[in-house]
Scaffold this motif. Structure first.
Motif, mmCIF file in Angstrom:
data_model
loop_
_atom_site.group_PDB
_atom_site.id
_atom_site.type_symbol
_atom_site.label_atom_id
_atom_site.label_comp_id
_atom_site.label_asym_id
_atom_site.label_seq_id
_atom_site.Cartn_x
_atom_site.Cartn_y
_atom_site.Cartn_z
ATOM 1 N N LEU A 1 24.764 0.417 39.137
ATOM 2 C CA LEU A 1 24.026 0.404 37.884
ATOM 3 C C LEU A 1 22.718 -0.363 38.062
ATOM 4 N N ILE A 2 21.648 0.169 37.472
ATOM 5 C CA ILE A 2 20.335 -0.479 37.572
ATOM 6 C C ILE A 2 19.662 -0.513 36.203
ATOM 7 N N ARG A 3 18.688 -1.417 36.065
ATOM 8 C CA ARG A 3 17.858 -1.477 34.872
ATOM 9 C C ARG A 3 16.827 -0.354 34.948
ATOM 10 N N VAL A 4 16.491 0.226 33.795
ATOM 11 C CA VAL A 4 15.533 1.326 33.771
ATOM 12 C C VAL A 4 14.513 1.078 32.669
ATOM 13 N N LYS A 5 13.234 1.197 33.015
ATOM 14 C CA LYS A 5 12.168 1.116 32.021
ATOM 15 C C LYS A 5 12.016 2.496 31.396
ATOM 16 N N TYR A 6 11.877 2.523 30.076
ATOM 17 C CA TYR A 6 11.862 3.779 29.343
ATOM 18 C C TYR A 6 10.755 3.743 28.303
ATOM 19 N N ALA A 7 10.057 4.843 28.126
ATOM 20 C CA ALA A 7 9.043 4.959 27.078
ATOM 21 C C ALA A 7 9.490 6.056 26.117
ATOM 22 N N LEU A 8 9.265 5.834 24.836
ATOM 23 C CA LEU A 8 9.770 6.756 23.823
ATOM 24 C C LEU A 8 8.747 6.943 22.713
ATOM 25 N N PRO A 9 8.346 8.194 22.444
ATOM 26 C CA PRO A 9 7.515 8.444 21.274
ATOM 27 C C PRO A 9 8.426 8.671 20.065
ATOM 28 N N ILE A 10 8.101 8.051 18.952
ATOM 29 C CA ILE A 10 8.888 8.226 17.723
ATOM 30 C C ILE A 10 7.990 8.883 16.682
ATOM 31 N N ASN A 11 8.384 10.048 16.224
ATOM 32 C CA ASN A 11 7.608 10.762 15.210
ATOM 33 C C ASN A 11 7.856 10.152 13.838
ATOM 34 N N PRO B 1 0.818 -1.205 0.000
ATOM 35 C CA PRO B 1 0.000 0.000 0.000
ATOM 36 C C PRO B 1 0.855 1.259 0.000
ATOM 37 N N ASN B 2 0.301 2.314 -0.500
ATOM 38 C CA ASN B 2 0.996 3.597 -0.550
ATOM 39 C C ASN B 2 0.910 4.270 0.822
ATOM 40 N N VAL B 3 2.047 4.516 1.432
ATOM 41 C CA VAL B 3 2.058 5.136 2.765
ATOM 42 C C VAL B 3 2.511 6.591 2.704
ATOM 43 N N LYS B 4 2.591 7.114 1.503
ATOM 44 C CA LYS B 4 2.982 8.520 1.346
ATOM 45 C C LYS B 4 1.995 9.398 2.110
ATOM 46 N N GLY B 5 2.519 10.320 2.882
ATOM 47 C CA GLY B 5 1.678 11.204 3.673
ATOM 48 C C GLY B 5 1.352 10.669 5.064
ATOM 49 N N LEU B 6 1.867 9.477 5.393
ATOM 50 C CA LEU B 6 1.629 8.909 6.723
ATOM 51 C C LEU B 6 2.347 9.755 7.765
ATOM 52 N N LYS B 7 1.618 10.168 8.773
ATOM 53 C CA LYS B 7 2.187 11.053 9.785
ATOM 54 C C LYS B 7 1.587 10.709 11.140
ATOM 55 N N GLY B 8 2.409 10.695 12.177
ATOM 56 C CA GLY B 8 1.932 10.421 13.526
ATOM 57 C C GLY B 8 3.059 9.962 14.419
ATOM 58 N N ARG B 9 2.698 9.323 15.522
ATOM 59 C CA ARG B 9 3.690 8.856 16.498
ATOM 60 C C ARG B 9 3.524 7.374 16.767
ATOM 61 N N VAL B 10 4.674 6.719 16.916
ATOM 62 C CA VAL B 10 4.731 5.333 17.362
ATOM 63 C C VAL B 10 5.264 5.384 18.791
ATOM 64 N N PHE B 11 4.578 4.734 19.716
ATOM 65 C CA PHE B 11 5.013 4.727 21.115
ATOM 66 C C PHE B 11 5.581 3.361 21.459
ATOM 67 N N VAL B 12 6.830 3.361 21.959
ATOM 68 C CA VAL B 12 7.481 2.116 22.354
ATOM 69 C C VAL B 12 7.934 2.214 23.803
ATOM 70 N N GLU B 13 8.048 1.045 24.419
ATOM 71 C CA GLU B 13 8.528 0.941 25.795
ATOM 72 C C GLU B 13 9.601 -0.137 25.801
ATOM 73 N N PHE B 14 10.666 0.080 26.570
ATOM 74 C CA PHE B 14 11.748 -0.893 26.621
ATOM 75 C C PHE B 14 12.505 -0.737 27.928
ATOM 76 N N VAL B 15 13.413 -1.675 28.168
ATOM 77 C CA VAL B 15 14.252 -1.641 29.369
ATOM 78 C C VAL B 15 15.697 -1.434 28.946
ATOM 79 N N ILE B 16 16.348 -0.470 29.584
ATOM 80 C CA ILE B 16 17.789 -0.279 29.395
ATOM 81 C C ILE B 16 18.463 -1.132 30.458
ATOM 82 N N GLU B 17 19.206 -2.133 30.011
ATOM 83 C CA GLU B 17 19.860 -3.072 30.930
ATOM 84 C C GLU B 17 21.096 -2.434 31.566
#
Length: 72
Positions: free
Chosen positions: A58-68, A1-17
């Motif tokens: 040093l500790i593990r940290v949970k992190y959330a990140l919005p990606i434009n 499919p054509n995704v030209k013009g797709l705009k928004g945010r992807v939200f991800v969560e992860f752990v930094i070890e």
């Protein structure tokens, strides 16, 4: 499919070890069209992150990140 013009945010969560690597990556919200999978791929290829520190240890940290996303 054509995704030209797709705009928004992807939200991800992860752990930094303690060693700075990234684990437990979860896509909380994506735009479809493979944007969540691409966010995971990019995070897995990123250089080491700086881990958290608490009381001098040093500790593990949970992190959330919005990606434009803006495909032109």
């Amino acid at each position: 499919p054509n995704v030209k013009g797709l705009k928004g945010r992807v939200f991800v969560e992860f752990v930094i070890e303690k060693d700075g690597s990234i684990g437990d990556i979860k896509v909380l919200r994506d735009l479809g069209y493979g944007t969540g999978e691409e966010a995971i791929r990019v995070l897995k290829e990123s250089p080491l992150w700086k881990p958290g520190m608490q009381e001098g240890k040093l500790i593990r940290v949970k992190y959330a990140l919005p990606i434009n996303v803006d495909i032109i």
